[in-house]
Design an enzyme around this catalytic site. Structure first.
Site, PDB file in Angstrom:
ATOM      1  N   ARG A  23       0.821  -1.223   0.000  1.00 53.37           N
ATOM      2  CA  ARG A  23       0.000   0.000   0.000  1.00 53.37           C
ATOM      3  C   ARG A  23       0.846   1.260   0.000  1.00 53.37           C
ATOM      4  O   ARG A  23       0.362   2.340  -0.285  1.00 53.37           O
ATOM      5  CB  ARG A  23      -0.908   0.025   1.236  1.00 53.37           C
ATOM      6  CG  ARG A  23      -1.865  -1.140   1.335  1.00 53.37           C
ATOM      7  CD  ARG A  23      -2.539  -1.191   2.685  1.00 53.37           C
ATOM      8  NE  ARG A  23      -1.511  -1.403   3.719  1.00 53.37           N
ATOM      9  CZ  ARG A  23      -1.652  -1.069   4.992  1.00 53.37           C
ATOM     10  NH1 ARG A  23      -2.753  -0.507   5.423  1.00 53.37           N
ATOM     11  NH2 ARG A  23      -0.686  -1.304   5.858  1.00 53.37           N
ATOM     12  N   ASP A  48       7.914  25.578  13.740  1.00 51.53           N
ATOM     13  CA  ASP A  48       8.155  24.851  12.494  1.00 51.53           C
ATOM     14  C   ASP A  48       8.229  25.842  11.355  1.00 51.53           C
ATOM     15  O   ASP A  48       7.467  26.813  11.322  1.00 51.53           O
ATOM     16  CB  ASP A  48       7.019  23.870  12.185  1.00 51.53           C
ATOM     17  CG  ASP A  48       6.997  22.652  13.090  1.00 51.53           C
ATOM     18  OD1 ASP A  48       7.965  22.424  13.833  1.00 51.53           O
ATOM     19  OD2 ASP A  48       5.993  21.917  13.039  1.00 51.53           O
ATOM     20  N   ASN A  49       9.137  25.591  10.403  1.00 51.85           N
ATOM     21  CA  ASN A  49       9.284  26.433   9.220  1.00 51.85           C
ATOM     22  C   ASN A  49       9.349  25.541   7.991  1.00 51.85           C
ATOM     23  O   ASN A  49       9.805  24.395   8.073  1.00 51.85           O
ATOM     24  CB  ASN A  49      10.577  27.259   9.297  1.00 51.85           C
ATOM     25  CG  ASN A  49      10.597  28.165  10.504  1.00 51.85           C
ATOM     26  OD1 ASN A  49       9.653  28.880  10.788  1.00 51.85           O
ATOM     27  ND2 ASN A  49      11.693  28.122  11.244  1.00 51.85           N
ATOM     28  N   ARG A  59      20.369  28.422   0.603  1.00 55.33           N
ATOM     29  CA  ARG A  59      19.840  29.163   1.749  1.00 55.33           C
ATOM     30  C   ARG A  59      20.846  28.948   2.874  1.00 55.33           C
ATOM     31  O   ARG A  59      21.018  27.853   3.363  1.00 55.33           O
ATOM     32  CB  ARG A  59      18.453  28.676   2.123  1.00 55.33           C
ATOM     33  CG  ARG A  59      17.406  28.970   1.046  1.00 55.33           C
ATOM     34  CD  ARG A  59      16.008  28.614   1.531  1.00 55.33           C
ATOM     35  NE  ARG A  59      15.019  28.800   0.507  1.00 55.33           N
ATOM     36  CZ  ARG A  59      14.283  29.897   0.337  1.00 55.33           C
ATOM     37  NH1 ARG A  59      14.441  30.927   1.145  1.00 55.33           N
ATOM     38  NH2 ARG A  59      13.386  29.971  -0.627  1.00 55.33           N
ATOM     39  N   LYS A  72      18.044  22.835  15.470  1.00 55.31           N
ATOM     40  CA  LYS A  72      17.096  22.556  14.392  1.00 55.31           C
ATOM     41  C   LYS A  72      17.076  21.070  14.075  1.00 55.31           C
ATOM     42  O   LYS A  72      18.097  20.387  14.172  1.00 55.31           O
ATOM     43  CB  LYS A  72      17.498  23.314  13.113  1.00 55.31           C
ATOM     44  CG  LYS A  72      17.468  24.812  13.261  1.00 55.31           C
ATOM     45  CD  LYS A  72      17.963  25.495  11.998  1.00 55.31           C
ATOM     46  CE  LYS A  72      17.963  27.005  12.184  1.00 55.31           C
ATOM     47  NZ  LYS A  72      18.550  27.694  11.035  1.00 55.31           N
ATOM     48  N   HIS A 119      23.902  26.871   9.586  1.00 49.85           N
ATOM     49  CA  HIS A 119      23.192  25.882   8.772  1.00 49.85           C
ATOM     50  C   HIS A 119      22.867  26.457   7.405  1.00 49.85           C
ATOM     51  O   HIS A 119      22.575  27.649   7.272  1.00 49.85           O
ATOM     52  CB  HIS A 119      21.892  25.461   9.479  1.00 49.85           C
ATOM     53  CG  HIS A 119      21.050  24.574   8.622  1.00 49.85           C
ATOM     54  ND1 HIS A 119      19.898  25.019   8.014  1.00 49.85           N
ATOM     55  CD2 HIS A 119      21.224  23.288   8.238  1.00 49.85           C
ATOM     56  CE1 HIS A 119      19.392  24.020   7.306  1.00 49.85           C
ATOM     57  NE2 HIS A 119      20.173  22.968   7.433  1.00 49.85           N
ATOM     58  N   GLU A 143      19.973  37.434  14.092  1.00 47.99           N
ATOM     59  CA  GLU A 143      20.458  36.744  12.889  1.00 47.99           C
ATOM     60  C   GLU A 143      21.951  36.947  12.703  1.00 47.99           C
ATOM     61  O   GLU A 143      22.450  38.056  12.835  1.00 47.99           O
ATOM     62  CB  GLU A 143      19.780  37.316  11.634  1.00 47.99           C
ATOM     63  CG  GLU A 143      18.392  36.878  11.400  1.00 47.99           C
ATOM     64  CD  GLU A 143      17.841  37.467  10.085  1.00 47.99           C
ATOM     65  OE1 GLU A 143      18.513  38.289   9.425  1.00 47.99           O
ATOM     66  OE2 GLU A 143      16.723  37.090   9.735  1.00 47.99           O
ATOM     67  N   LYS A 169      20.629  39.165   0.644  1.00 44.44           N
ATOM     68  CA  LYS A 169      21.162  39.113   2.008  1.00 44.44           C
ATOM     69  C   LYS A 169      22.307  38.112   2.117  1.00 44.44           C
ATOM     70  O   LYS A 169      23.345  38.403   2.710  1.00 44.44           O
ATOM     71  CB  LYS A 169      20.036  38.745   2.978  1.00 44.44           C
ATOM     72  CG  LYS A 169      20.462  38.605   4.428  1.00 44.44           C
ATOM     73  CD  LYS A 169      19.311  38.243   5.334  1.00 44.44           C
ATOM     74  CE  LYS A 169      19.175  36.746   5.421  1.00 44.44           C
ATOM     75  NZ  LYS A 169      18.230  36.285   6.427  1.00 44.44           N
ATOM     76  N   ASP A 170      22.143  36.937   1.524  1.00 42.08           N
ATOM     77  CA  ASP A 170      23.179  35.907   1.620  1.00 42.08           C
ATOM     78  C   ASP A 170      24.419  36.246   0.795  1.00 42.08           C
ATOM     79  O   ASP A 170      25.512  35.799   1.119  1.00 42.08           O
ATOM     80  CB  ASP A 170      22.624  34.548   1.199  1.00 42.08           C
ATOM     81  CG  ASP A 170      21.674  33.959   2.237  1.00 42.08           C
ATOM     82  OD1 ASP A 170      21.573  34.526   3.350  1.00 42.08           O
ATOM     83  OD2 ASP A 170      21.038  32.939   1.943  1.00 42.08           O
TER      84      ASP A 170
END
Length: 181
Positions: A23, A48-49, A59, A72, A119, A143, A169-170
């Site tokens: 199944r 949760d994200n 990212r 995380k 991360h 941040e 930003k990154d």
């Protein structure tokens, strides 16, 4: 569930017990008691994200600092990513070292990333839905981040540089040596 410790103390790959038949399959993706027993810790997730990204999107590398630091538990619901955790704990013997793990909807692996780690991930499939639990609430002023291409980290993102997609930003995050710890 099986918790496999990586070379970075406190960082674990989590493999679920999958029950399959004609199944389909069933597995418990999260159980606080089982995870805490497997890791030998007392972790309580509060947020949760989820994100959707296309091939080549990076990212990261991100973290939260001070009292807003976050542990995380990350996984992929659709597609595949190369996930990266960097030890950012100044007192750690593995400071600045990283591990990578392929996380996918197919292998159903998760990565537990403790507080004090940077991360990030890069999408290696056409698209990826990425899901993560955090043990502390997001706070914008806490941040911090480091550039994905920092030569001291020497991360092989596996995707050709011309295919990488980063947020503004990154793109302007500092190098590791520019951060005062």
């Amino acid at each position: 569930m099986k918790a496999i410790e990586t070379k970075l103390e406190g960082c674990f790959i989590i493999e679920p017990n999958i029950i399959g038949d004609n199944r389909g399959y069933f597995f418990e993706s999260y159980n606080e008691k089982s995870l805490n027993e497997a890791l030998g810790q007392d972790i309580h997730f509060v947020q949760d994200n989820q994100s959707l990204s296309s091939y080549g999107v990076i990212r990261g590398l991100h973290a939260q600092s001070g009292e807003y630091a976050q542990a995380k538990l990350v996984r992929v619901l659709k597609g595949e990513v190369l996930d990266v955790a960097v030890d950012f704990r100044p007192e750690s013997p593995t400071f600045g070292q990283h591990i990578t793990a392929i996380l996918s909807a197919e292998n159903r692996r998760q990565l537990y990333i403790p507080r004090g780690f940077l991360h990030g991930f890069v999408v290696v499939s056409e698209h990826a839905e990425f899901f993560y639990k955090c043990d502390n609430f997001y706070y914008k002023n806490a941040e911090i981040g480091v550039r994905y291409d920092d030569p001291t980290l020497a991360i092989d993102w596996t995707v050709p540089i011309n295919d990488l997609i980063l947020s503004e930003k990154d793109q302007v995050l500092p190098f590791l040596h520019e951060i005062k710890l």
